[in-house]
Design a protein around this motif. Sequence first.
Motif, PDB file in Angstrom:
ATOM      1  N   UNK A 103       0.716  -1.226  -0.059  1.00  0.00           N
ATOM      2  CA  UNK A 103      -0.055   0.088  -0.087  1.00  0.00           C
ATOM      3  C   UNK A 103       0.809   1.270   0.067  1.00  0.00           C
ATOM      4  N   UNK A 104       1.918   1.108   0.892  1.00  0.00           N
ATOM      5  CA  UNK A 104       2.829   2.382   0.772  1.00  0.00           C
ATOM      6  C   UNK A 104       3.425   2.672  -0.420  1.00  0.00           C
ATOM      7  N   UNK A 110       4.349   5.800  -5.236  1.00  0.00           N
ATOM      8  CA  UNK A 110       4.682   5.855  -6.509  1.00  0.00           C
ATOM      9  C   UNK A 110       3.558   6.198  -7.613  1.00  0.00           C
ATOM     10  N   UNK A 111       2.510   6.483  -7.032  1.00  0.00           N
ATOM     11  CA  UNK A 111       1.230   6.749  -7.666  1.00  0.00           C
ATOM     12  C   UNK A 111       1.186   7.865  -8.586  1.00  0.00           C
ATOM     13  N   UNK A 113       9.785  -3.551 -13.748  1.00  0.00           N
ATOM     14  CA  UNK A 113       9.763  -2.725 -12.882  1.00  0.00           C
ATOM     15  C   UNK A 113       9.670  -3.428 -11.605  1.00  0.00           C
ATOM     16  N   UNK A 114      10.045  -2.861 -10.267  1.00  0.00           N
ATOM     17  CA  UNK A 114      10.134  -3.358  -9.007  1.00  0.00           C
ATOM     18  C   UNK A 114       8.796  -3.657  -8.608  1.00  0.00           C
TER      19      UNK A 114
END
Length: 326
Positions: free
Chosen positions: A189-190, A195-196, A232-233
């Motif tokens: 969630x964090x 990164x949103x 991507x991570x």
Amino acid sequence: IIGDSFFTSRRLCVALQEKFGHEYFGALKTNHSGTPKIQVGEIMKDWPGGGYLVLVCEELRLFFVGYKYNYRKNVCFFLGTWNSGSTVPGEPYYAKWPDKYGNLLQRPVQRPDVIGQYFDKSNIIDVGNGLRQNELALERHWLTYNPWFRIDCTVLGICVTDAYLAAKYQAPTIAGFDTMSIRDYAMHTVYDLWNYKHSAQPRSMIRSTSDAVEVILPVEAEGSPMRSSGTSLEYIMEEHPICYTAQRTGSARDGKGQLVRRMCQMRADGCKGQITTECGHRKCKRKQNSALNKWGTTQGTFICTNHSCKMKHWKAILEEHEDIDT
């Protein structure tokens, strides 16, 4: 509605019934004004286990129950509205104790059906509190002498716990919520919030598959969807979940043996050492064990639930993908 002793009172039951038309049943302790709690406790103090006494108030449409599940224990009291449940004997409570040889004995103790339903559902709040206080444990991680910051940690923990339980209830198989711990959910969630990037166009549509999460990106001019390259991570974290291993000890029969315990192969700061969790990706499951696990199973990538160890594994996979892309 079911409530614990913090809420239950005669005034609450009457208000819920008259103003909102709701039925209520709950345990009664300190808020016993206007109820026969003291008198019933005196009458039932020597009653055997399984005995209960029901009193009704037709004027207020309430009923009061005194219940004793053990001769040596105090009487339990309950208050409910007229149609909140039945007081006929229902599913019994099973008293358990060891005999002189250590064998576990048990016997059924009768109880009203409405009390059985109450105890079946009354621990829901305790489960949520246990997740917040013992597993997420923000208050232990961010030690402070500031009472306001402590309250903020508690409120934030409540929000994360509620969102986690709601996700598991609403869509347990989407993104692996059914096997995801609350700490992993908080980490994802964090990461998503941090990164949103806000946009008028939808970024992606995520669909669950049998093995992993597939990310479908916008359609190209030719009409075929562009698939994520997996570099991507965030994509790596979805593809390589850390979950309990399905491998069991060699003495297992019919799949009932204990889960194998192996040393974490990442050994990052805060590593938990010997664990029963591994990377759930099929390629990682086929990898040969390192020297740390030379005495154990020949395949699998065992990684503990420590955040540093998981990130070390995910970044190593990301570097492998980047090398392939270049």
